[in-house]
Design a protein around this motif. Structure first.
Motif, short mmCIF file in Angstrom:
data_model
loop_
_atom_site.label_atom_id
_atom_site.label_comp_id
_atom_site.label_asym_id
_atom_site.label_seq_id
_atom_site.Cartn_x
_atom_site.Cartn_y
_atom_site.Cartn_z
N VAL A 1 2.97 4.86 -22.31
CA VAL A 1 2.43 3.93 -23.31
C VAL A 1 0.95 4.22 -23.49
N LEU B 1 1.44 15.22 -19.44
CA LEU B 1 0.64 14.17 -18.79
C LEU B 1 -0.81 14.60 -18.59
N LYS B 2 -1.01 15.89 -18.34
CA LYS B 2 -2.40 16.39 -18.23
C LYS B 2 -3.14 16.19 -19.55
N ASP C 1 -3.81 12.39 -19.98
CA ASP C 1 -4.85 11.95 -19.04
C ASP C 1 -6.23 12.42 -19.49
N ILE D 1 5.78 14.17 -10.82
CA ILE D 1 4.81 14.67 -11.81
C ILE D 1 3.40 14.68 -11.20
N ILE E 1 6.73 18.15 -18.49
CA ILE E 1 6.22 16.78 -18.47
C ILE E 1 4.84 16.74 -17.83
N ALA E 2 4.64 17.55 -16.80
CA ALA E 2 3.33 17.60 -16.13
C ALA E 2 2.26 18.07 -17.11
N ILE F 1 0.02 12.70 -29.71
CA ILE F 1 1.46 12.95 -29.59
C ILE F 1 1.82 14.30 -30.21
N LYS G 1 -2.32 6.92 -14.21
CA LYS G 1 -2.38 5.47 -14.43
C LYS G 1 -0.99 4.91 -14.65
N TYR H 1 -3.85 4.59 -21.10
CA TYR H 1 -2.42 4.89 -21.03
C TYR H 1 -1.83 4.32 -19.76
N LYS H 2 -0.50 4.20 -19.77
CA LYS H 2 0.26 3.85 -18.57
C LYS H 2 1.54 4.66 -18.59
N VAL H 3 1.79 5.42 -17.53
CA VAL H 3 3.01 6.22 -17.45
C VAL H 3 4.09 5.41 -16.73
N ILE I 1 0.79 17.83 -10.73
CA ILE I 1 -0.56 17.82 -11.30
C ILE I 1 -1.62 17.78 -10.21
#
Lengths: 101, 101, 101, 101
Positions: free
Chosen positions: C42, C24-25, C28, B91, C20-21, C54, B100, C34-36, B95
């Motif tokens: 999370v 996550l963008k 972020d 991922i 998924i990317a 979400i 994190k 957050y923590k991936v 990107i």
């Protein structure tokens, strides 16, 4: 102990009915007490017998695809048999009203 | 295959740290690749070896309480080893940025 | 409060990396802590701000497909800020050992 | 869209019936189509109306405790109304047999 599980094949299209039907046939034939709902199936039994069933279902779906996501929720409570019927019934008793099932 | 799991003892108070520490000791000693996060632990391996580990953790927490709720999420993908490192890395590559963790 | 979530597009093939990317963008860029991890992300914050995030992620993935399965786990504990760092750290302190993250 | 959710108060003892009864009263009064099962409740509706209901349930349980763990599973499929009845019925049609519900 109660376990609810749900098996989702990824990458075979958005209609999963054929796979889910195969899984439900296995569950129905297992002899374990179960209840199916629109998001998964709840089974009652001991750890090893339920996990054997879930593994069989997961592996069956895996045969016809490349990726499967399975989720399992376990509610284990000492000295409480027949919770698959009793949990909802005891809530209905408290509320004094029949709930939609 | 990857499995994330989380074990919650019910009815022992709202601080679960002692139980969670015991579980993490068992996971760390198992030798299976794992990553702990604030909501659960991700383990990589085969079905039987991970399920044996989760059962051991669940039963250990059950010893000190009356009720335990355990949740398991399984992501099983054919021919993809080392996904515990690879999934997030791929991922980040897409990107073009470190996330994190 | 902590929420872990995971968004799975169904029926677009077994490689979900592009979707998924994109998710996550969005996470972020949200500014929330957050923590991936290999099975989900999370996020820490208040109910409304995390749920808004979400929903945005879920709707974005829904645009490019016909079916999306999203799972959310919430751990809400009064008077406990910075749990996204603190939960794992407090377990490590109890065990007296650094865990794999 | 379908959402199944489950709300677990932590640290109030192992019998959660009083809290669960309060939650079910809120769900039953919401007017949204629902089905309760031994592990959670499935609700059908739009994102915002279901999330408003889940937040109300979660906050109600949070009032009487210090820690609450809530899990939500969402199955969102375009152009498919009345799935709360239709999903299981379509599986039964495929199998040619009535399942336990």
């Amino acid at each position: 102990m109660l376990m609810e599980f749900s098996i989702i094949p990824i990458g075979i299209g958005s209609s999963l009915g054929a796979n889910i039907a195969e899984v439900l046939k296995i569950i129905d034939a297992s002899g374990l007490p179960y209840k199916v709902n629109p998001m998964g199936t709840v089974v009652e039994g001991e750890w090893d017998e339920i996990m054997k069933l879930i593994k069989k279902c997961h592996k069956t779906v895996m045969k016809s695809g490349e990726r499967v996501v399975t989720t399992i929720s376990i509610d284990d409570r000492k000295g409480k048999p027949n919770r698959i019927e009793g949990k909802v019934r005891s809530i209905e008793k408290r509320i004094g009203k029949s709930l939609k099932k």
